[in-house]
Design a protein around this motif. Structure first.
Motif, PDB file in Angstrom:
ATOM      1  N   HIS A 158      22.436  36.781  60.310  1.00 50.81           N
ATOM      2  CA  HIS A 158      22.687  35.559  60.112  1.00 50.81           C
ATOM      3  C   HIS A 158      21.687  34.716  59.070  1.00 50.81           C
ATOM      4  O   HIS A 158      21.685  33.461  58.931  1.00 50.81           O
ATOM      5  CB  HIS A 158      23.134  34.516  61.248  1.00 50.81           C
ATOM      6  CG  HIS A 158      24.038  35.133  61.999  1.00 50.81           C
ATOM      7  ND1 HIS A 158      25.545  34.828  61.687  1.00 50.81           N
ATOM      8  CD2 HIS A 158      24.102  35.824  63.136  1.00 50.81           C
ATOM      9  CE1 HIS A 158      26.409  35.328  62.397  1.00 50.81           C
ATOM     10  NE2 HIS A 158      25.450  35.950  63.522  1.00 50.81           N
TER      11      HIS A 158
ATOM     12  N   GLU B   7      23.151  32.287  56.153  1.00 48.88           N
ATOM     13  CA  GLU B   7      23.771  31.178  56.552  1.00 48.88           C
ATOM     14  C   GLU B   7      22.654  30.103  57.067  1.00 48.88           C
ATOM     15  O   GLU B   7      22.790  28.886  56.817  1.00 48.88           O
ATOM     16  CB  GLU B   7      24.600  31.325  57.999  1.00 48.88           C
ATOM     17  CG  GLU B   7      25.965  32.099  57.570  1.00 48.88           C
ATOM     18  CD  GLU B   7      25.730  33.524  58.032  1.00 48.88           C
ATOM     19  OE1 GLU B   7      26.578  34.211  58.667  1.00 48.88           O
ATOM     20  OE2 GLU B   7      24.678  34.334  57.711  1.00 48.88           O
TER      21      GLU B   7
ATOM     22  N   VAL C 250      26.166  22.020  61.001  1.00 51.76           N
ATOM     23  CA  VAL C 250      26.571  22.568  62.184  1.00 51.76           C
ATOM     24  C   VAL C 250      26.633  24.045  62.004  1.00 51.76           C
ATOM     25  O   VAL C 250      27.212  24.685  61.104  1.00 51.76           O
ATOM     26  CB  VAL C 250      28.122  22.098  62.431  1.00 51.76           C
ATOM     27  CG1 VAL C 250      28.765  22.884  63.918  1.00 51.76           C
ATOM     28  CG2 VAL C 250      28.154  20.585  62.648  1.00 51.76           C
TER      29      VAL C 250
ATOM     30  N   GLN D 196      27.697  27.750  62.483  1.00 48.41           N
ATOM     31  CA  GLN D 196      28.651  28.332  63.233  1.00 48.41           C
ATOM     32  C   GLN D 196      28.359  29.679  63.608  1.00 48.41           C
ATOM     33  O   GLN D 196      28.224  30.716  62.459  1.00 48.41           O
ATOM     34  CB  GLN D 196      29.722  28.358  61.827  1.00 48.41           C
ATOM     35  CG  GLN D 196      30.196  27.006  61.298  1.00 48.41           C
ATOM     36  CD  GLN D 196      31.321  26.277  62.374  1.00 48.41           C
ATOM     37  OE1 GLN D 196      31.671  26.817  63.330  1.00 48.41           O
ATOM     38  NE2 GLN D 196      31.619  24.915  61.840  1.00 48.41           N
TER      39      GLN D 196
ATOM     40  N   PRO E 104      29.648  33.336  65.116  1.00 48.55           N
ATOM     41  CA  PRO E 104      30.434  33.974  65.959  1.00 48.55           C
ATOM     42  C   PRO E 104      30.309  34.338  67.199  1.00 48.55           C
ATOM     43  O   PRO E 104      29.059  34.860  67.734  1.00 48.55           O
ATOM     44  CB  PRO E 104      30.925  35.254  64.723  1.00 48.55           C
ATOM     45  CG  PRO E 104      30.245  34.658  63.626  1.00 48.55           C
ATOM     46  CD  PRO E 104      28.765  33.886  64.083  1.00 48.55           C
TER      47      PRO E 104
ATOM     48  N   LYS F 121      28.225  25.779  67.232  1.00 47.85           N
ATOM     49  CA  LYS F 121      29.543  25.998  67.214  1.00 47.85           C
ATOM     50  C   LYS F 121      29.774  27.507  67.275  1.00 47.85           C
ATOM     51  O   LYS F 121      29.609  28.067  66.288  1.00 47.85           O
ATOM     52  CB  LYS F 121      30.494  25.086  66.670  1.00 47.85           C
ATOM     53  CG  LYS F 121      30.290  23.741  67.009  1.00 47.85           C
ATOM     54  CD  LYS F 121      31.471  22.877  66.318  1.00 47.85           C
ATOM     55  CE  LYS F 121      31.473  21.403  66.549  1.00 47.85           C
ATOM     56  NZ  LYS F 121      32.502  20.602  65.838  1.00 47.85           N
TER      57      LYS F 121
ATOM     58  N   ILE G 197      32.220  30.488  67.179  1.00 46.70           N
ATOM     59  CA  ILE G 197      33.812  30.739  66.481  1.00 46.70           C
ATOM     60  C   ILE G 197      34.360  32.071  67.225  1.00 46.70           C
ATOM     61  O   ILE G 197      33.610  33.064  67.401  1.00 46.70           O
ATOM     62  CB  ILE G 197      33.315  31.053  65.151  1.00 46.70           C
ATOM     63  CG1 ILE G 197      32.330  29.896  64.359  1.00 46.70           C
ATOM     64  CG2 ILE G 197      34.656  31.462  64.306  1.00 46.70           C
ATOM     65  CD1 ILE G 197      32.324  30.285  63.093  1.00 46.70           C
TER      66      ILE G 197
ATOM     67  N   CYS H   5      37.958  31.791  74.443  1.00 42.55           N
ATOM     68  CA  CYS H   5      38.339  30.769  73.420  1.00 42.55           C
ATOM     69  C   CYS H   5      39.857  30.412  73.433  1.00 42.55           C
ATOM     70  O   CYS H   5      40.705  31.158  73.826  1.00 42.55           O
ATOM     71  CB  CYS H   5      38.086  31.236  72.123  1.00 42.55           C
ATOM     72  SG  CYS H   5      38.324  30.095  70.634  1.00 42.55           S
TER      73      CYS H   5
ATOM     74  N   SER I   5      31.355  24.928  72.879  1.00 43.87           N
ATOM     75  CA  SER I   5      31.428  24.335  71.688  1.00 43.87           C
ATOM     76  C   SER I   5      32.952  24.001  71.597  1.00 43.87           C
ATOM     77  O   SER I   5      33.786  24.534  72.100  1.00 43.87           O
ATOM     78  CB  SER I   5      30.951  25.265  70.620  1.00 43.87           C
ATOM     79  OG  SER I   5      31.563  26.427  70.562  1.00 43.87           O
TER      80      SER I   5
ATOM     81  N   LYS J 215      36.008  22.978  68.123  1.00 43.96           N
ATOM     82  CA  LYS J 215      36.416  22.878  66.815  1.00 43.96           C
ATOM     83  C   LYS J 215      37.521  21.874  66.787  1.00 43.96           C
ATOM     84  O   LYS J 215      38.637  22.051  67.489  1.00 43.96           O
ATOM     85  CB  LYS J 215      36.732  24.040  65.953  1.00 43.96           C
ATOM     86  CG  LYS J 215      37.164  24.108  64.383  1.00 43.96           C
ATOM     87  CD  LYS J 215      37.512  25.180  64.001  1.00 43.96           C
ATOM     88  CE  LYS J 215      38.219  24.969  62.546  1.00 43.96           C
ATOM     89  NZ  LYS J 215      38.803  26.238  61.859  1.00 43.96           N
TER      90      LYS J 215
END
Length: 657
Positions: free
Chosen positions: A10, A13, A22, A24, A26, A87, A89, A109, A241, A243
């Motif tokens: 990551h 990012e 924010v 994100q 995974p 958050k 994902i 999720c 988290s 969305k």
């Protein structure tokens, strides 16, 4: 370990992040390998999952520390990275009903709607314990249930440890927000019309961002609270988290299917085919079905004017009102069918509900939960006075406000309301007004754009045809021209269309409004007001949408007015002949029968022939809902012999005294 994971997978990012972003992240469950930050041990991403699983709150703190370290290497050192919002994902959300007991303590999720919020509280995230003898203190993280456990000083005193019970220093501890919420399975995901509800907890930056009736995709851990005294454990979801999901799950047609629909609407009998495919098990009532189709198409919201069409079906029992409402619910994705007397604890709109823990929570009802959708309310006359009162605001202002138990909230309620009601006595009384028959306040009746009265009249020919139609449903049911799947996709698509009102259509609407207002002057009663004019605009818009028109033309208005006139005729009005008096909705009967009599008398009065023919007058009266053949004959005799309001002329015709 986490720093090595972030560096491997990551880094790009993180380089692009700013403190207000924010992050994100995974779910780490793909079996990828990486080295720790010192490059001494190789791991798979399962270890990240294990750290996350052990204590999600600490996991997020470690991720923030890792981001901060990587940013520092790039020359962007800042304490703001320790407050970075993260958050998780997940591309494979579950339905809440699919989450099973073996998934306890496992991250999942799912999509859910927030039903209610308790007042926010605080918990100690990192506790500072001190020894009463002055030995060094220690930092202790709360457990996964955000609980703290007593600590004993382990400072070494030669051979033995101190052993003193340590005390909590709140001033040196770190606290954060916590809030209990109630979540529910989205209406469009429910099975058998019974959405599942769960308690849940949110913490940190999520507190204050979550609102009631909000639909979200949540990452959470299913937790159980062990109760040693009984063999039943309470469960809740620990939200990690979320969305925000703005749009509901709609089944939209493909490009090929849209092309087929556009070809279908070009056929001259398209609307007739649509009507025949809508609740085919219901015999007749084509005009009622057509108004429901227009209502499902809806208007277009503009500024502070609602776009939804509200429709009310009144009349005798066993006249297919409930069947029609259920048919509507089957072809609209975001909708809910309910009963006025069997709504949830929150009622139709909203209510303050006391939770098992003693806390009060404002929870939304079905009208709020179906925001931007439809609610179908059967037996609206059985709704509580509080619900009927709060529907006033929901149906016109498109909001629901509640102030109870020291709390005040306003919910969006851009919901179309289709309702049905039965008369109080079990049979429609022609001597009573609509408001008196169904025990609904006139102010609520006026919120409906289209109102229908469906009576169970004895008619040998019609009764025979209806019986044959019902019997055929058990032997050889008629095939629908358009399937349920076709109708669902059709309405989902046309609901997104926004045709514009042309000057040609405006002129036709204005002419209709003036014509009906002129009748009001003649009869000293209100035939149409601005609210009904807005309803005609919405119906005209809906007709244009049904045919995929980009603009609303005169033909759309003419058709909408025709449907509106048909609904008035079901209550005994005839706008084309000028016999319209909408006071019959609200005032009771003597006046309504009297008005009907003199309207018919005036319409038939012919000065050239010297008055009104008796037979023609009785036929005219018996064609209205207020009279049958016998009561019409008795009314004429009463006006002539007892009240002396009419007399027989030399020509054998009645004239007014």
């Amino acid at each position: 370990v986490i720093l090595g994971y972030l560096r491997k997978f990551h880094l790009d990012e993180i380089d692009a992040l700013i403190p207000e972003s924010v992050f994100q992240l995974p779910f780490p469950h793909e079996g990828k390998t990486f080295w720790n930050n010192e490059c001494t041990v190789e791991y798979t991403d399962d270890v990240i999952f294990d750290i996350y699983f052990t204590n999600p709150t600490i996991f997020f703190d470690y991720v923030r520390k890792g981001v901060s370290a990587l940013k520092k290497e790039k020359g962007s050192a800042s304490s703001a990275w320790m407050y970075l919002q993260i958050k998780l994902i997940e591309d494979r959300p579950y339905d809440l009903s699919e989450i099973k007991p073996h998934m306890v303590n496992t991250p999942v999720c799912f999509d859910a709607v927030v039903l209610g919020l308790e007042p926010r509280t605080m918990y100690i995230k990192t506790a500072w314990y001190e020894c009463p003898k002055g030995h060094p203190g220690i930092d202790i993280q709360c457990d996964k249930h955000r609980q703290l456990h007593p600590q004993v000083c382990t400072h070494s005193l030669g051979i033995d440890a101190c052993g003193e019970k340590m005390f909590l220093n709140v001033d040196k501890s770190t606290q954060d927000y916590s809030q209990n919420i109630v979540i529910q399975e989205p209406i469009e995901n429910t099975k058998f019309g019974n959405p599942i509800e769960y308690d849940a907890k949110i913490t940190g930056g999520m507190v204050g961002d979550v609102r009631v009736s909000q639909k979200m995709r949540m990452s959470a851990v299913l937790r159980t609270v062990i109760d040693r005294k009984k063999n039943e454990n309470e469960i809740y979801y620990d939200i990690l988290s979320y969305k925000d999901l703005a749009d509901s799950k709609e089944v939209l047609p493909t490009e090929e299917e849209i092309a087929i629909m556009k070809k279908d609407v070009e056929e001259s009998d398209f609307m007739l085919k649509l009507i025949k495919s809508f609740a085919p098990e219901v015999y007749g009532l084509d005009s009622v079905k057509e108004s429901l189709i227009l209502g499902l198409a809806g208007g277009v919201r503009s500024r502070n004017k609602r776009g939804s069409v509200n429709i009310l079906l009144l009349g005798d029992p066993s006249t297919a009102k409930s069947t029609l409402l259920k048919e509507c619910a089957e072809v609209i994705t975001k909708s809910l069918y309910t009963s006025g007397k069997s709504a949830s604890a929150a009622g139709l709109t909203a209510a303050a509900v006391k939770r098992p823990n003693g806390a009060w929570m404002i929870m939304p009802g079905v009208v709020v939960l179906c925001n931007d959708g439809f609610v179908f309310i059967d037996e609206i006359d059985k709704a509580t006075p509080e619900d009927r009162s709060s529907l006033h605001e929901a149906m016109e202002q498109q909001t629901v406000s509640i102030a109870k138990a020291g709390m005040h909230m306003t919910f969006p309620a851009r919901t179309a309301v289709f309702a049905a009601g039965n008369p109080q006595t079990g049979k429609w009384e022609l001597s009573l007004s609509a408001a008196e028959n169904v025990n609904l306040p006139p102010t609520l009746l006026s919120r409906f754009d289209v109102k229908w009265r469906i009576l169970d009249k004895k008619d040998f020919s019609r009764d025979t045809n209806m019986a044959e139609h019902i019997l055929s449903q058990f032997t050889d049911p008629a095939e629908e021209t358009f399937s349920k799947d076709y109708l669902r996709k059709y309405f989902a698509y046309i609901n997104k269309l926004k045709p514009k009102l042309t000057k040609e259509a405006q002129k036709e609407l204005l002419n209709t409004y003036r014509k009906l207002r002129d009748m009001s002057k003649d009869q000293e009663s209100v035939v149409i007001d601005t609210r009904q004019l807005e309803g005609l605009i919405r119906l005209s818009t809906a007709h244009a949408k049904c045919y995929f028109h980009e603009t609303i033309v005169e033909a759309d208005v003419v058709h909408a007015v025709k449907v509106y006139y048909e609904s008035l005729k079901s209550f005994g009005f005839d706008p084309e002949e000028g016999t319209v008096d909408q006071s019959t909705f609200f005032t009771s009967a003597k006046l309504n029968k009297e008005t009907t009599f003199w309207n018919a008398f005036t319409a038939l009065d012919d000065e050239a022939k010297g008055g009104v023919d008796a037979e023609e007058l009785m036929v005219k009266l018996s064609s209205t809902p207020h009279y049958d053949e016998e009561s019409a004959r008795q009314e004429v005799e009463k006006k002539h012999s007892k009240e002396n309001k009419i007399y027989m002329s030399k020509t054998g015709r009645y004239m007014r005294v």
